[in-house]
Scaffold this motif. Structure first.
Motif, PDB file in Angstrom:
ATOM      1  N   PRO A   1      20.344  21.766   0.247  1.00  0.00           N
ATOM      2  CA  PRO A   1      19.605  22.450   1.311  1.00  0.00           C
ATOM      3  C   PRO A   1      18.099  22.254   1.195  1.00  0.00           C
ATOM      4  N   TRP A   2      17.478  21.884   2.314  1.00  0.00           N
ATOM      5  CA  TRP A   2      16.034  21.638   2.349  1.00  0.00           C
ATOM      6  C   TRP A   2      15.455  22.313   3.586  1.00  0.00           C
ATOM      7  N   LEU A   3      14.429  23.127   3.379  1.00  0.00           N
ATOM      8  CA  LEU A   3      13.825  23.874   4.479  1.00  0.00           C
ATOM      9  C   LEU A   3      12.312  23.860   4.357  1.00  0.00           C
ATOM     10  N   ARG A   4      11.665  23.973   5.510  1.00  0.00           N
ATOM     11  CA  ARG A   4      10.212  24.099   5.547  1.00  0.00           C
ATOM     12  C   ARG A   4       9.851  25.049   6.676  1.00  0.00           C
ATOM     13  N   ALA A   5       9.121  26.101   6.345  1.00  0.00           N
ATOM     14  CA  ALA A   5       8.764  27.117   7.325  1.00  0.00           C
ATOM     15  C   ALA A   5       8.027  26.503   8.509  1.00  0.00           C
ATOM     16  N   GLY A   6       8.447  26.871   9.713  1.00  0.00           N
ATOM     17  CA  GLY A   6       7.815  26.388  10.925  1.00  0.00           C
ATOM     18  C   GLY A   6       8.131  24.955  11.274  1.00  0.00           C
ATOM     19  N   VAL A   7       8.993  24.310  10.492  1.00  0.00           N
ATOM     20  CA  VAL A   7       9.290  22.884  10.702  1.00  0.00           C
ATOM     21  C   VAL A   7      10.776  22.663  10.961  1.00  0.00           C
ATOM     22  N   GLY A   8      11.622  22.965   9.995  1.00  0.00           N
ATOM     23  CA  GLY A   8      13.039  22.718  10.188  1.00  0.00           C
ATOM     24  C   GLY A   8      13.845  22.956   8.931  1.00  0.00           C
ATOM     25  N   ALA A   9      15.137  22.629   9.033  1.00  0.00           N
ATOM     26  CA  ALA A   9      16.075  22.753   7.924  1.00  0.00           C
ATOM     27  C   ALA A   9      17.006  21.556   7.948  1.00  0.00           C
ATOM     28  N   VAL A  10      17.322  21.048   6.768  1.00  0.00           N
ATOM     29  CA  VAL A  10      18.169  19.858   6.634  1.00  0.00           C
ATOM     30  C   VAL A  10      19.198  20.124   5.545  1.00  0.00           C
ATOM     31  N   ALA A  11      20.459  19.840   5.839  1.00  0.00           N
ATOM     32  CA  ALA A  11      21.506  19.836   4.822  1.00  0.00           C
ATOM     33  C   ALA A  11      21.960  18.399   4.626  1.00  0.00           C
ATOM     34  N   THR A  12      21.798  17.878   3.423  1.00  0.00           N
ATOM     35  CA  THR A  12      22.221  16.516   3.113  1.00  0.00           C
ATOM     36  C   THR A  12      23.347  16.593   2.099  1.00  0.00           C
ATOM     37  N   GLN A  13      24.515  16.045   2.429  1.00  0.00           N
ATOM     38  CA  GLN A  13      25.702  16.263   1.616  1.00  0.00           C
ATOM     39  C   GLN A  13      26.594  15.027   1.596  1.00  0.00           C
ATOM     40  N   ASN A  14      27.827  15.195   1.156  1.00  0.00           N
ATOM     41  CA  ASN A  14      28.796  14.146   0.865  1.00  0.00           C
ATOM     42  C   ASN A  14      28.323  13.426  -0.397  1.00  0.00           C
ATOM     43  N   VAL A  15      28.051  12.131  -0.403  1.00  0.00           N
ATOM     44  CA  VAL A  15      27.418  11.484  -1.549  1.00  0.00           C
ATOM     45  C   VAL A  15      25.920  11.677  -1.335  1.00  0.00           C
TER      46      VAL A  15
END
Length: 225
Positions: free
Chosen positions: A31-45
Motif C-alpha cells: 500500500p502506497w498513499l500520499r495526502a492530496g494526491v492518491g493511493a496505489v496498491a501494487t500486488q501479485n509479484v
C-alpha cells in the motif's frame, strides 16, 4: 495470494487502502498513499517502486490515474506479473491485471473505490468488496474494513490469509491511520479490525499531540503530566 481495496471519502477527501495476503507483512510492500494526491496498491509479484512512481506522476505531472499507471508499468518492465490499482484525489481510478497474475484474479472499479485480488476463491470476491464498500457507513477506515470482511464472507483467497494492513491519509503529510498485522495464523483481518477499534478513540488525540502539544491530553504514563 492478495486482495485489496483503495478508496476515497468524498466528504473528507481522505484516501485509504485495506489489504491482506497469504504472505508475511503485506503492509510493508503493497500500500502506497500520499495526502492530496492518491493511493496505489501494487500486488501479485510485487514491485514496491510502482507505488511511489505512480504517485509522483499524479502529483508532479498531473497525469490521470490510467496514464500514470501505464507510464510506470512501461518504464519498469515485467508488467505481465503485476496487479495494480490506483485512485487519485478526485476519485478517478485505474486498474491493471497482468496476464501472469496468480490463480484466479479480478479487479473491479466502483464508486470512489477500486478493488483487486489474485489467487481468489472466485471472481465474485472482488465484486463483493466493492459492494460492501459502497454500502457501508462510517469513516473511510470503517468502509475499507467492511470491504475486507465482505471479501472473506464471499470466499476470500483460495488459501489462508496471514497478514493485513489499513492505511489512511487526510490533510496531513503523514498517515492518520497506519495499522498492520504482519503475521497471524488465524484471522488477521479480524485482528486488524480490533486494532482499528482500539485506535479509533485515540486517533484525534495523537493528531492533537503532534499539532498543538499544549493541548495534548495526558495518558498517565511516567513523565506525562
Amino acid at each position: 495470494m492478495t486482495f485489496s481495496i483503495v478508496g476515497r471519502c468524498p466528504e473528507t477527501g481522505q484516501l485509504g487502502i485495506a489489504i491482506s495476503s497469504s504472505s508475511i507483512a503485506v503492509g510493508a510492500r503493497c500500500p502506497w498513499l500520499r495526502a492530496g494526491v492518491g493511493a496505489v496498491a501494487t500486488q501479485n509479484v510485487t514491485l514496491p517502486a510502482l507505488g511511489p512512481q505512480i504517485l509522483d506522476l499524479l502529483e508532479q505531472q498531473a497525469l490521470a490515474p490510467s496514464d500514470a499507471l501505464q507510464h510506470a508499468l512501461s518504464a519498469n518492465g515485467w508488467s505481465q506479473y503485476r496487479q495494480v490499482t490506483v485512485i487519485d484525489s478526485q476519485g478517478r481510478t485505474a486498474l491493471f491485471n497482468g496476464k501472469e497474475a496468480l490463480g484466479l484474479y479480478n479487479a473491479v472499479a466502483g464508486e470512489q473505490c477500486v478493488a483487486a485480488g489474485n489467487l481468489l476463491s472466485s471472481e465474485a470476491v472482488i465484486q463483493a468488496m466493492v459492494e460492501a464498500f459502497e454500502n457501508a457507513s462510517g469513516q473511510l477506515a470503517d468502509r475499507l474494513l467492511a470491504a475486507m470482511h465482505g471479501a472473506m464472507a464471499a470466499g476470500g483467497e483460495a488459501g489462508p490469509v496471514h497478514s493485513a494492513a489499513l492505511k489512511v491519509v487526510g490533510d496531513l503529510v503523514w498517515p492518520i491511520i497506519d495499522l498492520r498485522v504482519d503475521w497471524a495464523d488465524e484471522d488477521p483481518i479480524g485482528q486488524l479490525d480490533g486494532l482499528w477499534q482500539a485506535y479509533r478513540p485515540q486517533m484525534q488525540d495523537y493528531l492533537t499531540r503532534a499539532l498543538d502539544p499544549t493541548a495534548a491530553p495526558s495518558y498517565g504514563v511516567p513523565g506525562d503530566e
